[in-house]
Scaffold this active site. Structure first.
Site, mmCIF file in Angstrom:
data_model
loop_
_atom_site.group_PDB
_atom_site.id
_atom_site.type_symbol
_atom_site.label_atom_id
_atom_site.label_comp_id
_atom_site.label_asym_id
_atom_site.label_seq_id
_atom_site.Cartn_x
_atom_site.Cartn_y
_atom_site.Cartn_z
ATOM 1 N N SER A 1 0.820 -1.218 0.000
ATOM 2 C CA SER A 1 0.000 0.000 0.000
ATOM 3 C C SER A 1 0.854 1.268 0.000
ATOM 4 C CB SER A 1 -0.900 0.009 1.230
ATOM 5 O OG SER A 1 -1.602 -1.200 1.331
HETATM 6 N N1 SAH Z 1 -0.418 -4.570 3.948
HETATM 7 C C1 SAH Z 1 0.029 -5.220 2.763
HETATM 8 C C2 SAH Z 1 -1.020 -5.059 1.698
HETATM 9 C C3 SAH Z 1 -1.096 -6.237 0.822
HETATM 10 S S1 SAH Z 1 -2.392 -6.187 -0.388
HETATM 11 C C4 SAH Z 1 1.357 -4.619 2.315
HETATM 12 O O1 SAH Z 1 1.608 -3.450 2.668
HETATM 13 O O2 SAH Z 1 2.132 -5.277 1.631
HETATM 14 C C5 SAH Z 1 -3.655 -7.138 0.390
HETATM 15 C C6 SAH Z 1 -3.343 -8.557 0.704
HETATM 16 O O3 SAH Z 1 -4.554 -9.156 1.183
HETATM 17 C C7 SAH Z 1 -2.898 -9.418 -0.476
HETATM 18 O O4 SAH Z 1 -1.645 -9.977 -0.198
HETATM 19 C C8 SAH Z 1 -3.994 -10.497 -0.608
HETATM 20 O O5 SAH Z 1 -3.497 -11.759 -0.981
HETATM 21 C C9 SAH Z 1 -4.546 -10.515 0.822
HETATM 22 N N2 SAH Z 1 -5.901 -11.054 0.951
HETATM 23 C C10 SAH Z 1 -6.984 -10.857 0.157
HETATM 24 N N3 SAH Z 1 -8.049 -11.510 0.640
HETATM 25 C C11 SAH Z 1 -7.645 -12.126 1.790
HETATM 26 C C12 SAH Z 1 -8.284 -12.949 2.765
HETATM 27 N N4 SAH Z 1 -9.570 -13.289 2.688
HETATM 28 N N5 SAH Z 1 -7.545 -13.390 3.797
HETATM 29 C C13 SAH Z 1 -6.239 -13.081 3.926
HETATM 30 N N6 SAH Z 1 -5.570 -12.301 3.047
HETATM 31 C C14 SAH Z 1 -6.268 -11.828 1.992
#
Ligand code: SAH
Length: 211
Positions: free
Chosen positions: A62
């Site tokens: 993000s």
């Molecule tokens: N905070 C992270 C953001 C990653 S993007 C960073 O700064 O890198 C969001 C993430 O949520 C992705 O890796 C995706 O695989 C995960 N995601 C989506 N749906 C999900 C779920 N139901 N349970 C766990 N993770 C999930």
């Protein structure tokens, strides 16, 4: 070895402090955590830029400002127990590890989860636990939580997460369609969620096992 500390300082000064982030603990944590360690090697030069970056599996790390806004809303202390949904790169997990006492983080992609585990262990974060699974179900065994941070966009707030927030607990979650979402801040008050609407944002979707 490139020294990224001046890039990090500039990120904190212009993108965060310059836009009204004032919580000293959050500014300090974002000055400490080496964001470039959490992005693919080819993108390290962009690690401190003002936008999200791809991290593999179609997912993104993000934008720093959005992370700071979300963290600020949670009012974490050194005694907080926190649940994060969507570990992704593990960058936010590291920040939560700096700001809270214990952190549990759920990621549905096993390869992202294991990569994040390696980076976080190498950086010495001993108070964070990454679980592979469906974050919409939360992690009841470690509940209740003082705070829950959801880093993927939901159509609606998952009820399992609300039931795992302690009285007075806080949750921040992007809610809406894939194209348009708004951060919702929830505080548990007398057993009821009190919801307020915050910034417009754009996150990758929260995908539940049922989808
Ligand atoms: N905070 C992270 C953001 C990653 S993007 C960073 O700064 O890198 C969001 C993430 O949520 C992705 O890796 C995706 O695989 C995960 N995601 C989506 N749906 C999900 C779920 N139901 N349970 C766990 N993770 C999930």
């Amino acid at each position: 070895m490139i020294d990224f500390s001046s890039d990090r300082q500039r990120m904190v000064d212009t993108q965060l402090r310059g836009r009204g982030i004032s919580d000293a603990r959050i500014l300090d944590a974002m000055l400490r955590v080496p964001r470039h360690e959490f992005v693919p090697e080819a993108l390290r030069a962009e690690a401190y830029e003002d936008h999200p970056l791809p991290i593999g599996d179609g997912q993104t790390i993000s934008q720093p400002y959005v992370v700071a806004v979300m963290l600020e809303s949670l009012q974490l202390t050194s005694t907080s127990t926190v649940l994060e949904i969507g570990t992704g790169s593990g960058y936010v997990t590291a920040l939560l590890g700096e700001l809270a006492c214990r952190v549990f983080s759920i990621e549905r992609h096993a390869d992202l989860a294991s990569q994040a585990r390696v980076v976080l262990a190498a950086l010495g974060y001993a108070n964070v636990n990454i679980v592979t699974g469906d974050g919409t179900l939360g992690l009841p065994a470690q509940s209740p939580y003082d705070a829950i941070m959801v880093s993927a966009a939901a159509f609606e707030i998952p009820s399992a997460l609300l039931s795992q927030l302690r009285e007075g607990g806080r949750m921040i979650i992007p809610v809406g369609s894939p194209e348009s979402q708004q951060l919702q801040f929830i505080r548990m008050h007398n057993g009821q969620p009190v919801i307020s609407l915050r910034d417009s944002v754009r996150f990758v979707p929260l995908i539940s096992q049922r989808d």
